[in-house]
Write a protein that holds these residues in place. Structure first.
Motif, PDB file in Angstrom:
ATOM      1  N   TYR A  49       0.839  -1.208   0.000  1.00 15.52           N
ATOM      2  CA  TYR A  49       0.000   0.000   0.000  1.00 15.52           C
ATOM      3  C   TYR A  49       0.873   1.257   0.000  1.00 15.52           C
ATOM      4  N   GLU A  50       1.867   1.276   0.867  1.00 14.48           N
ATOM      5  CA  GLU A  50       2.760   2.442   0.964  1.00 14.48           C
ATOM      6  C   GLU A  50       3.519   2.664  -0.343  1.00 14.48           C
ATOM      7  N   GLN A  51       4.074   1.597  -0.905  1.00 18.77           N
ATOM      8  CA  GLN A  51       4.854   1.724  -2.138  1.00 18.77           C
ATOM      9  C   GLN A  51       3.991   2.192  -3.309  1.00 18.77           C
ATOM     10  N   VAL A  52       2.805   1.626  -3.434  1.00 21.20           N
ATOM     11  CA  VAL A  52       1.921   1.990  -4.542  1.00 21.20           C
ATOM     12  C   VAL A  52       1.432   3.428  -4.372  1.00 21.20           C
ATOM     13  N   MET A  53       1.076   3.796  -3.155  1.00 21.67           N
ATOM     14  CA  MET A  53       0.612   5.161  -2.899  1.00 21.67           C
ATOM     15  C   MET A  53       1.703   6.171  -3.252  1.00 21.67           C
ATOM     16  N   LEU A  54       2.940   5.887  -2.873  1.00 21.48           N
ATOM     17  CA  LEU A  54       4.042   6.793  -3.204  1.00 21.48           C
ATOM     18  C   LEU A  54       4.236   6.915  -4.712  1.00 21.48           C
ATOM     19  N   LYS A  69      -6.485   4.522  -4.924  1.00 24.49           N
ATOM     20  CA  LYS A  69      -5.940   3.609  -5.925  1.00 24.49           C
ATOM     21  C   LYS A  69      -5.043   2.559  -5.279  1.00 24.49           C
ATOM     22  N   ALA A  70      -4.269   2.966  -4.274  1.00 27.34           N
ATOM     23  CA  ALA A  70      -3.394   2.018  -3.580  1.00 27.34           C
ATOM     24  C   ALA A  70      -4.226   0.973  -2.837  1.00 27.34           C
ATOM     25  N   LYS A  71      -5.310   1.413  -2.201  1.00 28.22           N
ATOM     26  CA  LYS A  71      -6.185   0.461  -1.505  1.00 28.22           C
ATOM     27  C   LYS A  71      -6.815  -0.505  -2.497  1.00 28.22           C
ATOM     28  N   ALA A  72      -7.155  -0.018  -3.676  1.00 25.73           N
ATOM     29  CA  ALA A  72      -7.738  -0.887  -4.704  1.00 25.73           C
ATOM     30  C   ALA A  72      -6.749  -1.968  -5.127  1.00 25.73           C
ATOM     31  N   VAL A  73      -5.469  -1.616  -5.218  1.00 20.53           N
ATOM     32  CA  VAL A  73      -4.444  -2.590  -5.586  1.00 20.53           C
ATOM     33  C   VAL A  73      -4.344  -3.674  -4.513  1.00 20.53           C
ATOM     34  N   ARG A  81      -6.050 -13.883  -4.134  1.00 17.78           N
ATOM     35  CA  ARG A  81      -5.736 -14.965  -3.205  1.00 17.78           C
ATOM     36  C   ARG A  81      -6.976 -15.522  -2.509  1.00 17.78           C
ATOM     37  N   ASP A  82      -8.141 -15.005  -2.880  1.00 21.01           N
ATOM     38  CA  ASP A  82      -9.416 -15.440  -2.303  1.00 21.01           C
ATOM     39  C   ASP A  82      -9.398 -15.358  -0.772  1.00 21.01           C
ATOM     40  N   MET A  83      -9.006 -14.182  -0.284  1.00 26.65           N
ATOM     41  CA  MET A  83      -8.919 -13.970   1.156  1.00 26.65           C
ATOM     42  C   MET A  83      -9.655 -12.681   1.525  1.00 26.65           C
ATOM     43  N   PRO A  84     -10.119 -12.561   2.756  1.00 25.43           N
ATOM     44  CA  PRO A  84     -10.831 -11.336   3.163  1.00 25.43           C
ATOM     45  C   PRO A  84      -9.865 -10.163   3.280  1.00 25.43           C
ATOM     46  N   CYS A  85     -10.401  -8.974   3.095  1.00 28.04           N
ATOM     47  CA  CYS A  85      -9.594  -7.756   3.233  1.00 28.04           C
ATOM     48  C   CYS A  85      -9.569  -7.321   4.705  1.00 28.04           C
ATOM     49  N   TRP A  86      -8.574  -6.544   5.059  1.00 31.03           N
ATOM     50  CA  TRP A  86      -8.445  -6.013   6.405  1.00 31.03           C
ATOM     51  C   TRP A  86      -9.371  -4.811   6.557  1.00 31.03           C
ATOM     52  N   PRO A  87      -9.787  -4.484   7.774  1.00 36.11           N
ATOM     53  CA  PRO A  87     -10.722  -3.371   7.998  1.00 36.11           C
ATOM     54  C   PRO A  87     -10.203  -2.017   7.511  1.00 36.11           C
ATOM     55  N   TRP A  88      -8.901  -1.816   7.471  1.00 38.94           N
ATOM     56  CA  TRP A  88      -8.352  -0.532   7.042  1.00 38.94           C
ATOM     57  C   TRP A  88      -8.460  -0.305   5.538  1.00 38.94           C
ATOM     58  N   LEU A  89      -8.899  -1.319   4.802  1.00 37.15           N
ATOM     59  CA  LEU A  89      -9.097  -1.173   3.359  1.00 37.15           C
ATOM     60  C   LEU A  89     -10.513  -0.715   3.087  1.00 37.15           C
TER      61      LEU A  89
END
Length: 89
Positions: A49-54, A69-73, A81-89
């Protein structure tokens, strides 16, 4: 190691850019299982997230657009990976 020439974008014809991109994706690290993506931990997600946002900020995006856009990535990586997202997304 970041490419010293192409600081604002990746150049597909530059070997250093390609290496940086592959390292960012974790291509040199062993896969969890044959034919599967590498484990995607929350720590790894935050780093991505940090790298993409930068990258988006360097390209001229506003902070809000870059964050979205970074959160979307990161959400896309979770979906792959068929896994749930974290709440901060």
């Amino acid at each position: 190691m970041p490419c010293p020439v192409h600081t604002d974008f990746f150049d597909d014809n530059c070997p250093e850019c390609r290496q940086e991109y592959m390292e960012m994706k974790g291509a040199n690290e062993p896969a969890v299982e044959q034919g599967k993506y590498k484990e995607f931990t929350e720590e790894r997600a935050k780093k991505l997230y940090e790298q993409v946002m930068l990258q988006y900020l360097k390209a001229g995006a506003t902070e809000a657009d870059a964050a979205g856009k970074a959160k979307a990535v990161v959400r896309k990586q979770c979906a792959i990976r068929d896994m749930p997202c974290w709440p901060w997304l």
